[in-house]
Design a protein around this motif. Structure first.
Motif, PDB file in Angstrom:
ATOM      1  N   GLN A  46     -31.424 -35.322  28.601  1.00 49.59           N
ATOM      2  CA  GLN A  46     -30.831 -34.027  28.280  1.00 49.59           C
ATOM      3  C   GLN A  46     -30.894 -33.745  26.787  1.00 49.59           C
ATOM      4  O   GLN A  46     -31.277 -32.652  26.381  1.00 49.59           O
ATOM      5  CB  GLN A  46     -29.393 -33.939  28.780  1.00 49.59           C
ATOM      6  N   SER A  47     -30.546 -34.710  25.970  1.00 47.94           N
ATOM      7  CA  SER A  47     -30.569 -34.467  24.519  1.00 47.94           C
ATOM      8  C   SER A  47     -31.992 -34.275  24.004  1.00 47.94           C
ATOM      9  O   SER A  47     -32.220 -33.489  23.083  1.00 47.94           O
ATOM     10  CB  SER A  47     -29.860 -35.588  23.762  1.00 47.94           C
ATOM     11  N   GLU A  72     -32.990 -30.761  25.106  1.00 47.16           N
ATOM     12  CA  GLU A  72     -32.227 -29.826  24.284  1.00 47.16           C
ATOM     13  C   GLU A  72     -32.823 -29.724  22.878  1.00 47.16           C
ATOM     14  O   GLU A  72     -32.960 -28.624  22.324  1.00 47.16           O
ATOM     15  CB  GLU A  72     -30.780 -30.289  24.223  1.00 47.16           C
ATOM     16  N   ARG A 106     -28.720 -27.789  32.009  1.00 53.77           N
ATOM     17  CA  ARG A 106     -27.659 -27.977  31.007  1.00 53.77           C
ATOM     18  C   ARG A 106     -28.244 -28.011  29.593  1.00 53.77           C
ATOM     19  O   ARG A 106     -27.650 -27.479  28.649  1.00 53.77           O
ATOM     20  CB  ARG A 106     -26.859 -29.239  31.295  1.00 53.77           C
ATOM     21  N   LYS A 125     -28.918 -24.415  28.623  1.00 54.53           N
ATOM     22  CA  LYS A 125     -27.668 -23.710  28.332  1.00 54.53           C
ATOM     23  C   LYS A 125     -27.121 -24.126  26.969  1.00 54.53           C
ATOM     24  O   LYS A 125     -26.780 -23.268  26.140  1.00 54.53           O
ATOM     25  CB  LYS A 125     -26.635 -23.970  29.419  1.00 54.53           C
ATOM     26  N   ASN A 126     -27.055 -25.410  26.711  1.00 57.87           N
ATOM     27  CA  ASN A 126     -26.531 -25.894  25.432  1.00 57.87           C
ATOM     28  C   ASN A 126     -27.382 -25.436  24.255  1.00 57.87           C
ATOM     29  O   ASN A 126     -26.859 -25.004  23.222  1.00 57.87           O
ATOM     30  CB  ASN A 126     -26.431 -27.417  25.436  1.00 57.87           C
ATOM     31  N   ASP A 137     -27.029 -21.512  23.812  1.00 55.94           N
ATOM     32  CA  ASP A 137     -25.707 -21.175  23.276  1.00 55.94           C
ATOM     33  C   ASP A 137     -25.595 -21.551  21.805  1.00 55.94           C
ATOM     34  O   ASP A 137     -25.115 -20.763  20.983  1.00 55.94           O
ATOM     35  CB  ASP A 137     -24.605 -21.876  24.074  1.00 55.94           C
ATOM     36  N   SER A 138     -26.053 -22.732  21.467  1.00 60.28           N
ATOM     37  CA  SER A 138     -26.006 -23.205  20.083  1.00 60.28           C
ATOM     38  C   SER A 138     -26.885 -22.343  19.178  1.00 60.28           C
ATOM     39  O   SER A 138     -26.479 -21.962  18.067  1.00 60.28           O
ATOM     40  CB  SER A 138     -26.453 -24.663  20.029  1.00 60.28           C
TER      41      SER A 138
END
Length: 86
Positions: free
Chosen positions: A5-6, A9, A46, A49-50, A53-54
């Motif tokens: 995920q990271s 992202e 996710r 989304k993160n 948003d960021s």
């Protein structure tokens, strides 16, 4: 190998910053790594989304106002649920 995920992202964030610098209005992505690398769709959603948003919090006046997600019919419900969540 972990921390998918990271990593996803960070990739999305980098692409969004490039879109901002280039003055692009939109950018498109597939469901990154959910195919061959078998990253679960909810993990990828996710990350999107993160990152989004960021990005929009950090760059509220950016020209990049739209992210297009190129999803399969199987991907869509998972992404919709996560992207609409608080």
């Amino acid at each position: 190998d972990g921390a998918e995920q990271s990593k996803i992202e960070a990739t999305i964030s980098s692409c969004l910053r490039i879109a901002h610098v280039k003055g692009w209005v939109s950018i498109a992505f597939p469901a990154i790594s959910t195919g061959l690398f078998m990253v679960p769709k909810d993990v990828c959603a996710r990350a999107f989304k993160n990152a989004a948003d960021s990005f929009w919090t950090k760059y509220p006046d950016t020209s990049a106002k739209m992210i297009w997600l190129c999803l399969t019919i199987e991907d869509y419900p998972v992404f919709e649920r996560i992207l609409k969540s608080q």
